[in-house]
Design an enzyme around this catalytic site. Structure first.
Site, mmCIF file in Angstrom:
data_model
loop_
_atom_site.group_PDB
_atom_site.id
_atom_site.type_symbol
_atom_site.label_atom_id
_atom_site.label_comp_id
_atom_site.label_asym_id
_atom_site.label_seq_id
_atom_site.Cartn_x
_atom_site.Cartn_y
_atom_site.Cartn_z
ATOM 1 N N LYS A 53 0.844 -1.212 0.000
ATOM 2 C CA LYS A 53 0.000 0.000 0.000
ATOM 3 C C LYS A 53 0.877 1.259 0.000
ATOM 4 O O LYS A 53 0.617 2.221 -0.722
ATOM 5 C CB LYS A 53 -0.946 -0.025 1.219
ATOM 6 N N GLN A 97 -4.415 -1.565 9.641
ATOM 7 C CA GLN A 97 -4.377 -2.898 9.066
ATOM 8 C C GLN A 97 -4.935 -3.917 10.068
ATOM 9 O O GLN A 97 -4.540 -3.932 11.230
ATOM 10 C CB GLN A 97 -2.927 -3.257 8.671
ATOM 11 N N ASP A 120 -11.159 2.575 4.131
ATOM 12 C CA ASP A 120 -11.352 1.118 4.209
ATOM 13 C C ASP A 120 -12.839 0.759 4.163
ATOM 14 O O ASP A 120 -13.195 -0.402 3.937
ATOM 15 C CB ASP A 120 -10.776 0.597 5.536
HETATM 16 N N1 GUN Z 1 -6.950 -7.027 6.485
HETATM 17 C C1 GUN Z 1 -7.319 -7.788 5.424
HETATM 18 N N2 GUN Z 1 -7.869 -7.020 4.461
HETATM 19 C C2 GUN Z 1 -7.844 -5.750 4.927
HETATM 20 C C3 GUN Z 1 -8.269 -4.506 4.374
HETATM 21 O O1 GUN Z 1 -8.807 -4.410 3.270
HETATM 22 N N3 GUN Z 1 -8.061 -3.427 5.166
HETATM 23 C C4 GUN Z 1 -7.502 -3.504 6.400
HETATM 24 N N4 GUN Z 1 -7.373 -2.384 7.093
HETATM 25 N N5 GUN Z 1 -7.106 -4.640 6.940
HETATM 26 C C5 GUN Z 1 -7.266 -5.756 6.198
#
Ligand code: GUN
Length: 293
Positions: A53, A97, A120
């Site tokens: 990211k 995350q 998100d």
């Molecule tokens: N963990 C697995 N997929 C995601 C996501 O799309 N966003 C976040 N913040 N954590 C994750």
């Protein structure tokens, strides 16, 4: 053999489009999209997602801030960073995350993020908007799935979508997106989960099967009908001593056998995972450009 739904190609296209739009946003309005990322602990998969990211931000000309905190970090520290970023005008998106360590209340963290910066799409306000069909931030993996279906012109109206998995991140939002009354959806939706005793009974009825279980290759050729469209959300590490890392990534679907029965299928890797990052960039761009809320 099935058509391959190429997440690598699509995500590269989307990121290229965003890169051009970002240049315009910077030149015309002086706004640089800013994303703050928070990672707690050292889960190897989470570390790798956060790095990709961060890398995408730099490729697109976004600003990014990444806080990597130890596993024993307390809730107050996490909330402190979020409050700071909520008030920071150069930050348009905030992402924590998941999963986060158990001493931290996940819902409290999610709900402390300003809905205006909820790239998100996990805040209850974002999810409520999604269900009602109002504009808002759509979670990145479901948004990526919709984008793949749309760009590959896969018919959805009146089709039976079977979602396996009811997580807040994928299963629940994608199920809710697919029955919405709009040209990208309008499907009939079934959700299967851990209490489904005969999973195959349901998966065999799918015109579009979305597998978001987290179990390597659980969906076999005998579990699907001829011509099904397969969206494989699984990213599972399986031991493989022939690789340098000692593991390799496989999906929830037995790709090698299912591809011969499906009309279209997403590979793993090279499928949905890359779309998730592209859609995060899109949500952050839209937030910066004031296109969402
Ligand atoms: N963990 C697995 N997929 C995601 C996501 O799309 N966003 C976040 N913040 N954590 C994750």
């Amino acid at each position: 053999m099935a058509q391959i739904i190429d997440g690598k190609l699509l995500s590269a296209q989307i990121k290229e489009e965003l890169k051009e739009k970002t240049k315009i946003l910077i030149n015309e309005k002086g706004i640089i999209p800013g994303l703050a990322l928070l990672l707690v602990g050292d889960n190897p998969a989470s570390k790798s997602y956060v790095s990709s990211k961060e890398k995408s931000c730099s490729e697109l000309g976004f600003k990014s801030i990444v806080e990597r905190l130890p596993d024993n970090t307390d809730e107050a520290t996490v909330l402190g960073f979020i409050n700071k970023w909520n008030a920071d005008e150069t930050i348009h998106g905030i992402l924590v995350q998941l999963p986060i360590p158990k001493q931290i209340d996940e819902q409290k963290v999610i709900q402390s993020i300003s809905p205006k910066k909820d790239v998100d799409g996990f805040h209850p306000e974002s999810f409520g908007r999604l269900v009602i069909g109002l504009p808002g931030f759509v979670p990145c993996t479901p948004a990526g799935i919709v984008e793949m279906i749309k760009r590959y012109k896969i018919p959805t109206k009146g089709k039976h979508v079977v979602v396996v998995g009811r997580s807040n991140i994928v299963g629940k939002p994608i199920a809710n997106l697919m029955y919405q009354k709009n040209p990208d959806a309008n499907s009939i939706v079934t959700i299967c989960h851990t209490a489904t005793s005969d999973l195959s009974y349901y998966t065999k009825q799918a015109d579009i099967l979305i597998a978001a279980v987290g179990v390597p290759r659980i969906i076999k050729a005998e579990d699907v009908k001829e011509g099904v469209v397969i969206i494989d959300v699984g990213i599972n590490r399986v031991e493989d001593s022939t690789t340098e890392k000692g593991y390799r990534i496989v999906g929830d679907v037995d790709f090698e056998n299912v591809k011969n029965k499906a009309s279209a299928i997403t590979p793993v890797p090279g499928g949905v995972g890359l779309m998730t990052v592209a859609m995060l960039m899109q949500n952050t761009y839209k937030s910066a450009a004031g296109e969402v809320l």
